[in-house]
Design a protein around this motif. Sequence first.
Motif, PDB file in Angstrom:
ATOM      1  N   PRO B  23       0.810  -1.235   0.000  1.00 31.02           N
ATOM      2  CA  PRO B  23       0.000   0.000   0.000  1.00 31.02           C
ATOM      3  C   PRO B  23       0.838   1.277   0.000  1.00 31.02           C
ATOM      4  CG  PRO B  23      -0.909  -1.581   1.535  1.00 31.02           C
ATOM      5  CD  PRO B  23       0.409  -2.142   1.079  1.00 31.02           C
ATOM      6  N   SER B  24       1.894   1.317   0.803  1.00 31.62           N
ATOM      7  CA  SER B  24       2.674   2.557   0.855  1.00 31.62           C
ATOM      8  C   SER B  24       3.475   2.759  -0.427  1.00 31.62           C
ATOM      9  CB  SER B  24       3.594   2.557   2.076  1.00 31.62           C
ATOM     10  OG  SER B  24       4.496   1.484   2.004  1.00 31.62           O
ATOM     11  N   LEU B  25       3.981   1.653  -1.003  1.00 31.15           N
ATOM     12  CA  LEU B  25       4.704   1.760  -2.285  1.00 31.15           C
ATOM     13  C   LEU B  25       3.780   2.312  -3.361  1.00 31.15           C
ATOM     14  CD1 LEU B  25       6.801  -1.475  -2.931  1.00 31.15           C
ATOM     15  CD2 LEU B  25       7.622   0.856  -3.058  1.00 31.15           C
ATOM     16  N   PHE B  26       2.508   1.857  -3.339  1.00 30.86           N
ATOM     17  CA  PHE B  26       1.579   2.233  -4.406  1.00 30.86           C
ATOM     18  C   PHE B  26       1.016   3.630  -4.188  1.00 30.86           C
ATOM     19  CE2 PHE B  26      -2.759   2.249  -6.193  1.00 30.86           C
ATOM     20  CZ  PHE B  26      -2.390   2.203  -7.537  1.00 30.86           C
ATOM     21  N   PHE B  27       0.487   3.888  -2.994  1.00 29.39           N
ATOM     22  CA  PHE B  27      -0.244   5.137  -2.810  1.00 29.39           C
ATOM     23  C   PHE B  27       0.669   6.366  -2.752  1.00 29.39           C
ATOM     24  CE2 PHE B  27      -3.532   2.096  -1.507  1.00 29.39           C
ATOM     25  CZ  PHE B  27      -4.525   2.504  -2.373  1.00 29.39           C
ATOM     26  N   SER B  28       1.971   6.133  -2.515  1.00 34.48           N
ATOM     27  CA  SER B  28       2.876   7.276  -2.469  1.00 34.48           C
ATOM     28  C   SER B  28       3.025   7.921  -3.838  1.00 34.48           C
ATOM     29  CB  SER B  28       4.238   6.843  -1.941  1.00 34.48           C
ATOM     30  OG  SER B  28       4.761   5.834  -2.752  1.00 34.48           O
ATOM     31  N   ARG B  29       2.592   7.226  -4.916  1.00 37.39           N
ATOM     32  CA  ARG B  29       2.713   7.842  -6.239  1.00 37.39           C
ATOM     33  C   ARG B  29       1.733   9.001  -6.416  1.00 37.39           C
ATOM     34  NH1 ARG B  29       1.238   3.365 -10.664  1.00 37.39           N
ATOM     35  NH2 ARG B  29       2.987   2.363  -9.653  1.00 37.39           N
ATOM     36  N   PHE B  30       0.734   9.051  -5.545  1.00 37.26           N
ATOM     37  CA  PHE B  30      -0.235  10.145  -5.657  1.00 37.26           C
ATOM     38  C   PHE B  30       0.134  11.347  -4.788  1.00 37.26           C
ATOM     39  CE2 PHE B  30      -2.649   6.172  -6.394  1.00 37.26           C
ATOM     40  CZ  PHE B  30      -2.869   6.366  -7.748  1.00 37.26           C
ATOM     41  N   LEU B  31       1.240  11.221  -4.068  1.00 41.12           N
ATOM     42  CA  LEU B  31       1.674  12.350  -3.237  1.00 41.12           C
ATOM     43  C   LEU B  31       2.206  13.466  -4.129  1.00 41.12           C
ATOM     44  CD1 LEU B  31       3.766  10.780  -0.321  1.00 41.12           C
ATOM     45  CD2 LEU B  31       1.610  12.020  -0.128  1.00 41.12           C
ATOM     46  N   ARG B  32       1.909  14.702  -3.761  1.00 42.90           N
ATOM     47  CA  ARG B  32       2.517  15.820  -4.472  1.00 42.90           C
ATOM     48  C   ARG B  32       3.807  16.149  -3.736  1.00 42.90           C
ATOM     49  NH1 ARG B  32       2.357  20.630  -7.187  1.00 42.90           N
ATOM     50  NH2 ARG B  32       2.916  21.948  -5.421  1.00 42.90           N
ATOM     51  N   ILE B  33       4.917  15.974  -4.423  1.00 45.37           N
ATOM     52  CA  ILE B  33       6.188  16.118  -3.723  1.00 45.37           C
ATOM     53  C   ILE B  33       6.759  17.509  -3.944  1.00 45.37           C
ATOM     54  CG2 ILE B  33       8.489  15.135  -3.425  1.00 45.37           C
ATOM     55  CD1 ILE B  33       7.352  12.523  -3.758  1.00 45.37           C
ATOM     56  N   THR B  34       6.694  18.329  -2.933  1.00 43.35           N
ATOM     57  CA  THR B  34       7.259  19.677  -2.998  1.00 43.35           C
ATOM     58  C   THR B  34       8.767  19.571  -2.764  1.00 43.35           C
ATOM     59  OG1 THR B  34       7.010  19.996  -0.626  1.00 43.35           O
ATOM     60  CG2 THR B  34       5.131  20.614  -1.997  1.00 43.35           C
ATOM     61  N   PRO B  35       9.527  20.595  -3.174  1.00 40.91           N
ATOM     62  CA  PRO B  35      10.988  20.539  -2.968  1.00 40.91           C
ATOM     63  C   PRO B  35      11.354  20.296  -1.507  1.00 40.91           C
ATOM     64  CG  PRO B  35      10.425  22.371  -4.378  1.00 40.91           C
ATOM     65  CD  PRO B  35       9.127  21.780  -3.922  1.00 40.91           C
ATOM     66  N   ARG B  36      10.567  20.876  -0.631  1.00 41.91           N
ATOM     67  CA  ARG B  36      10.850  20.734   0.784  1.00 41.91           C
ATOM     68  C   ARG B  36      10.636  19.288   1.241  1.00 41.91           C
ATOM     69  NH1 ARG B  36       9.473  24.731   5.660  1.00 41.91           N
ATOM     70  NH2 ARG B  36      11.679  24.830   6.187  1.00 41.91           N
ATOM     71  N   LEU B  37       9.518  18.730   0.827  1.00 43.34           N
ATOM     72  CA  LEU B  37       9.215  17.342   1.172  1.00 43.34           C
ATOM     73  C   LEU B  37      10.286  16.429   0.581  1.00 43.34           C
ATOM     74  CD1 LEU B  37       7.257  15.320   2.417  1.00 43.34           C
ATOM     75  CD2 LEU B  37       5.938  15.354   0.321  1.00 43.34           C
ATOM     76  N   LYS B  38      10.696  16.770  -0.658  1.00 46.27           N
ATOM     77  CA  LYS B  38      11.708  15.961  -1.331  1.00 46.27           C
ATOM     78  C   LYS B  38      13.019  15.995  -0.557  1.00 46.27           C
ATOM     79  CE  LYS B  38      13.784  15.562  -5.878  1.00 46.27           C
ATOM     80  NZ  LYS B  38      14.153  16.411  -7.015  1.00 46.27           N
ATOM     81  N   GLN B  39      13.370  17.181  -0.062  1.00 46.58           N
ATOM     82  CA  GLN B  39      14.619  17.266   0.698  1.00 46.58           C
ATOM     83  C   GLN B  39      14.524  16.468   1.998  1.00 46.58           C
ATOM     84  OE1 GLN B  39      17.269  20.744   0.846  1.00 46.58           O
ATOM     85  NE2 GLN B  39      16.637  20.862   2.980  1.00 46.58           N
ATOM     86  N   GLY B  40      13.356  16.554   2.641  1.00 44.60           N
ATOM     87  CA  GLY B  40      13.151  15.760   3.850  1.00 44.60           C
ATOM     88  C   GLY B  40      13.289  14.276   3.542  1.00 44.60           C
ATOM     89  N   LEU B  41      12.649  13.840   2.453  1.00 51.59           N
ATOM     90  CA  LEU B  41      12.707  12.425   2.073  1.00 51.59           C
ATOM     91  C   LEU B  41      14.135  11.991   1.753  1.00 51.59           C
ATOM     92  CD1 LEU B  41       9.536  12.131  -0.214  1.00 51.59           C
ATOM     93  CD2 LEU B  41       9.845  11.087   2.023  1.00 51.59           C
ATOM     94  N   SER B  42      14.919  12.924   1.167  1.00 56.34           N
ATOM     95  CA  SER B  42      16.290  12.561   0.781  1.00 56.34           C
ATOM     96  C   SER B  42      17.156  12.288   2.010  1.00 56.34           C
ATOM     97  CB  SER B  42      16.908  13.647  -0.094  1.00 56.34           C
ATOM     98  OG  SER B  42      17.331  14.732   0.710  1.00 56.34           O
ATOM     99  N   TYR B  43      16.727  12.757   3.179  1.00 56.42           N
ATOM    100  CA  TYR B  43      17.497  12.494   4.396  1.00 56.42           C
ATOM    101  C   TYR B  43      17.107  11.166   5.052  1.00 56.42           C
ATOM    102  CZ  TYR B  43      20.100  16.841   4.789  1.00 56.42           C
ATOM    103  OH  TYR B  43      20.996  17.854   4.579  1.00 56.42           O
ATOM    104  N   ILE B  44      16.015  10.557   4.602  1.00 56.95           N
ATOM    105  CA  ILE B  44      15.557   9.312   5.254  1.00 56.95           C
ATOM    106  C   ILE B  44      16.581   8.177   5.161  1.00 56.95           C
ATOM    107  CG2 ILE B  44      13.834   7.458   5.124  1.00 56.95           C
ATOM    108  CD1 ILE B  44      11.692   9.481   4.920  1.00 56.95           C
ATOM    109  N   PRO B  45      17.192   7.943   3.974  1.00 55.13           N
ATOM    110  CA  PRO B  45      18.174   6.846   3.922  1.00 55.13           C
ATOM    111  C   PRO B  45      19.280   7.006   4.962  1.00 55.13           C
ATOM    112  CG  PRO B  45      17.759   7.678   1.724  1.00 55.13           C
ATOM    113  CD  PRO B  45      16.981   8.547   2.657  1.00 55.13           C
ATOM    114  N   ILE B  46      19.755   8.234   5.143  1.00 53.61           N
ATOM    115  CA  ILE B  46      20.812   8.476   6.134  1.00 53.61           C
ATOM    116  C   ILE B  46      20.333   8.048   7.513  1.00 53.61           C
ATOM    117  CG2 ILE B  46      22.138  10.287   7.280  1.00 53.61           C
ATOM    118  CD1 ILE B  46      22.124  11.812   4.638  1.00 53.61           C
ATOM    119  N   GLY B  47      19.096   8.437   7.837  1.00 51.96           N
ATOM    120  CA  GLY B  47      18.542   8.093   9.138  1.00 51.96           C
ATOM    121  C   GLY B  47      18.379   6.594   9.307  1.00 51.96           C
TER     122      GLY B  47
END
Lengths: 302, 107
Positions: B23-47
């Motif tokens: 579900p999370s793999l699929f439904f995340s495609r409908f998220l609108r990814i703003t630059p800010r959200l994208k930057q936050g997401l880019s830090y997740i692998p590090i965490g």
Amino acid sequence: MRTEEAMVDNGKPEDILSPSVSTVSSVPERGTVRNDYLQAIVDGFPLAVSVFAYGLAYGALAHTTNHLSLVQTLAMSIFVFAGASQFTVLALLHQGAAFGTIVSSALLLNARQILYGLNLGPYLRRLRPRVLAGLAHGLTDESYSVSIVATQKRELSALYFAGAGSAVFFPWLVSSAAGFLLGGLIGDPQKFGLDYAYIGAFLGLLMAQLKTRRQVLGALLAATAATLAAHWYGTSGAVLAGALISFAYGWMQRVEGVEQGQEQNEGKGQGSGHGDEESLIAKEWRNEEKSLIEKPLNEVQR
Amino acid sequence: MNGHWYYELIGATAVATYLTRFPSLFFSRFLRITPRLKQGLSYIPIGVFAAMVAPSIVLHHGSGPNPVIDWPFFAATGIAMVVAIFTKNPLWTMLSGVLAIAGLRLL
């Protein structure tokens, strides 16, 4: 699978005949079908070693402590396919826990994978739901890690994600069986330092990610949060805490430009013959970003 | 182990686990990814990677209930980090850590 066919059509025949696996560090040529799958397996190798060591322990435990049959042991590895929760199921079975307790524990323990899905999903938005539904079973700590690192260098294809899943699934299956059959013979895997394999593999991934001071600080914050959470909530709590803290930290930072890796990727997407669709998405994305970044600037100038 | 009960359990556990994947793999495609959200997401692998490593090194459980400091783990991590900085290669990092800890335990 549409992506696959498109790639076969566009891949040069000589590429297919001699798939080179040597494009690890350089910007990869998104040429052949086989390359993406093999590349993922090569990238996932260090993690596969640690998975193998864990699978041995799982198989041995299932046999000697829980007295499961080989088929029962493998059924769990095939259908549940989640290391930490399989160990927990064994422990709870041993304690005679109720059906509902075991299932809900597994659900909670794997809650961190929801975050992996949210993080990876946007890179896989071009996949058909049916294909994604099949590949989703391969989502683990390890395949997430390999795939998310790959998105910094290349477009994440269905085959790459499938390869990342396979790099974990098959070692897990084989080592579950080997652990079951060898049982007590292996003795203590600690003797060979194999308990360090997964720490070492993730340490390698982490160190390769740290390029800026901000990233180092984010990692330190996450490490602290995770260590505190692990003490009370175990592994899954640690990962959720680490991921959420680093997300919040990243979200609070001033937005930097498009990341270097993605810029390269987008440039490549536009230049190559195939994937017009994807380059459109990339363009759209970049424009959207530009407009969002430039808007406040314009307002300030006015 | 009672066969039927066991396979029902494995089935239910498998479904529960799958629900944390698809579900999370699929439904995340409908998220609108703003630059800010994208930057936050880019830090997740590090965490995530930091969270995979840090607790296992710091909170090493010995035979007792309380965490103990395992010096071979610390030393091996130091060696592996040096290798990581120079090679930038996860495979060498892992191998050096495993060899270091096997060696230290032999001492």
